[in-house]
Design a protein around this motif. Structure first.
Motif, short mmCIF file in Angstrom:
data_model
loop_
_atom_site.label_atom_id
_atom_site.label_comp_id
_atom_site.label_asym_id
_atom_site.label_seq_id
_atom_site.Cartn_x
_atom_site.Cartn_y
_atom_site.Cartn_z
N ARG A 192 0.82 -1.10 -0.07
CA ARG A 192 -0.02 0.01 0.04
C ARG A 192 0.84 1.29 -0.35
NH1 ARG A 192 -2.74 -3.32 3.98
NH2 ARG A 192 -5.09 -3.69 3.09
N ARG A 193 0.56 2.16 -0.65
CA ARG A 193 1.30 3.70 -0.92
C ARG A 193 1.05 3.86 0.58
NH1 ARG A 193 -0.33 8.92 -2.56
NH2 ARG A 193 -2.59 8.08 -2.67
N VAL A 194 2.01 4.70 1.36
CA VAL A 194 1.74 5.44 2.57
C VAL A 194 2.04 6.94 2.23
CG1 VAL A 194 3.08 5.85 4.62
CG2 VAL A 194 3.10 3.53 3.70
N VAL A 195 0.91 7.63 3.08
CA VAL A 195 0.77 8.92 2.96
C VAL A 195 0.98 9.62 4.24
CG1 VAL A 195 -0.81 10.99 2.28
CG2 VAL A 195 -0.91 8.75 0.94
N LEU A 196 2.31 10.33 4.17
CA LEU A 196 2.38 10.87 5.69
C LEU A 196 1.99 12.24 5.58
CD1 LEU A 196 6.11 10.08 6.58
CD2 LEU A 196 3.99 9.49 7.94
N CYS A 197 1.22 12.63 6.91
CA CYS A 197 0.67 13.97 6.88
C CYS A 197 1.24 14.48 8.50
CB CYS A 197 -0.79 14.06 7.09
SG CYS A 197 -1.88 13.25 5.88
N LEU A 198 2.27 15.15 8.19
CA LEU A 198 3.32 15.57 9.23
C LEU A 198 2.82 17.21 9.59
CD1 LEU A 198 6.80 14.37 8.62
CD2 LEU A 198 5.24 13.23 10.03
N ARG A 199 2.67 17.41 10.84
CA ARG A 199 2.30 18.73 11.18
C ARG A 199 3.86 19.00 11.83
NH1 ARG A 199 -1.23 22.62 11.01
NH2 ARG A 199 -2.67 21.12 10.86
N VAL A 200 4.37 20.08 11.07
CA VAL A 200 5.60 20.79 11.52
C VAL A 200 5.37 21.98 12.09
CG1 VAL A 200 7.09 19.22 10.30
CG2 VAL A 200 6.10 21.26 9.14
N ARG A 201 6.17 22.56 12.90
CA ARG A 201 6.00 23.95 13.54
C ARG A 201 7.09 24.91 13.21
NH1 ARG A 201 6.19 21.53 19.52
NH2 ARG A 201 7.91 20.30 18.51
N ARG A 202 6.78 26.08 13.10
CA ARG A 202 7.72 27.09 12.69
C ARG A 202 8.09 27.82 14.08
NH1 ARG A 202 9.84 29.84 8.43
NH2 ARG A 202 8.87 28.66 7.12
N PHE A 203 9.18 27.84 14.44
CA PHE A 203 9.68 28.58 15.65
C PHE A 203 10.37 29.89 15.38
CE2 PHE A 203 9.71 23.97 16.65
CZ PHE A 203 8.96 24.12 17.84
N PHE A 204 10.14 30.84 16.38
CA PHE A 204 11.00 32.11 16.47
C PHE A 204 12.55 31.86 16.90
CE2 PHE A 204 6.70 33.93 16.94
CZ PHE A 204 6.76 34.86 16.26
N CYS A 205 13.33 32.16 16.09
CA CYS A 205 14.69 32.14 16.76
C CYS A 205 15.15 33.21 17.99
CB CYS A 205 15.83 32.51 15.72
SG CYS A 205 17.54 32.25 16.38
N ARG A 206 15.54 32.76 18.97
CA ARG A 206 15.63 33.43 20.00
C ARG A 206 16.78 34.34 20.08
NH1 ARG A 206 15.58 29.85 25.41
NH2 ARG A 206 17.48 29.30 24.50
N ASP A 207 17.57 34.13 19.29
CA ASP A 207 18.97 35.08 19.13
C ASP A 207 18.68 36.27 18.17
OD1 ASP A 207 21.63 36.01 18.60
OD2 ASP A 207 22.46 34.06 18.31
N ALA A 208 18.88 37.36 18.89
CA ALA A 208 18.67 38.71 18.02
C ALA A 208 19.61 38.92 16.90
CB ALA A 208 18.70 39.89 18.92
N SER A 209 21.03 38.07 16.97
CA SER A 209 21.94 38.47 16.03
C SER A 209 21.95 37.37 15.02
CB SER A 209 23.22 38.50 16.73
OG SER A 209 23.47 37.06 17.26
#
Ligand SMILES: [Zn+2]
Length: 135
Positions: free
Chosen positions: A70-87
């Motif tokens: 069977r074909r496998v269909v992945l549905c991945l919920r990924v998150r976008r984060f803020f980088c904490r380093d201002a530089s």
């Protein structure tokens, strides 16, 4: 009597840490797996600093190796984060799931290694025909 409990994460993603399977739907042709990361945060690829501050999330659909024909269909919920380093040059970044995804890839890591093995063994059009890829 001792009961054995199979965890879906260990069954479906044995080489991936911090993954949570949300649902599995099987029909005659496909296995649809909804999953997300169980990690509290991720490291910025630009500066390496960790972040748990979520900007947003979205779904990715990387192609995966077939399962029992069977074909496998992945549905991945990924998150976008803020980088904490201002530089850091990046303001946000998207988490990757080591052993499963890589940046910009539409294939899972196990599909990538399987296709690489087919390509090395058969090379060229014969490998593409066997893997069912369009050339
Ligand atoms: Zn950064």
């Amino acid at each position: 009597m001792e009961e054995t409990v199979l965890r879906l994460e260990e069954l479906l993603f044995p080489s991936v840490a911090d993954v949570t399977v949300l649902s599995v739907d099987v029909n005659d042709e496909t296995v649809r797996i909804e999953a997300c990361s169980a990690a509290a945060g991720a490291a910025c690829p630009g500066c390496g600093s960790g972040s748990g501050r979520i900007h947003s999330s979205y779904l990715r659909f990387p192609a995966d190796v077939p399962s029992a024909g069977r074909r496998v269909v992945l549905c991945l919920r990924v998150r976008r984060f803020f980088c904490r380093d201002a530089s850091c040059g990046r303001r946000t970044f998207v988490e990757q799931m080591p052993g499963l995804t890589r940046r910009y890839s539409r294939w899972t890591e196990r599909l990538r290694s399987t296709l690489a093995a087919v390509g090395l063994a058969l090379a060229g059009r014969a490998g593409a025909r066997m893997a069912g890829l369009r050339t």
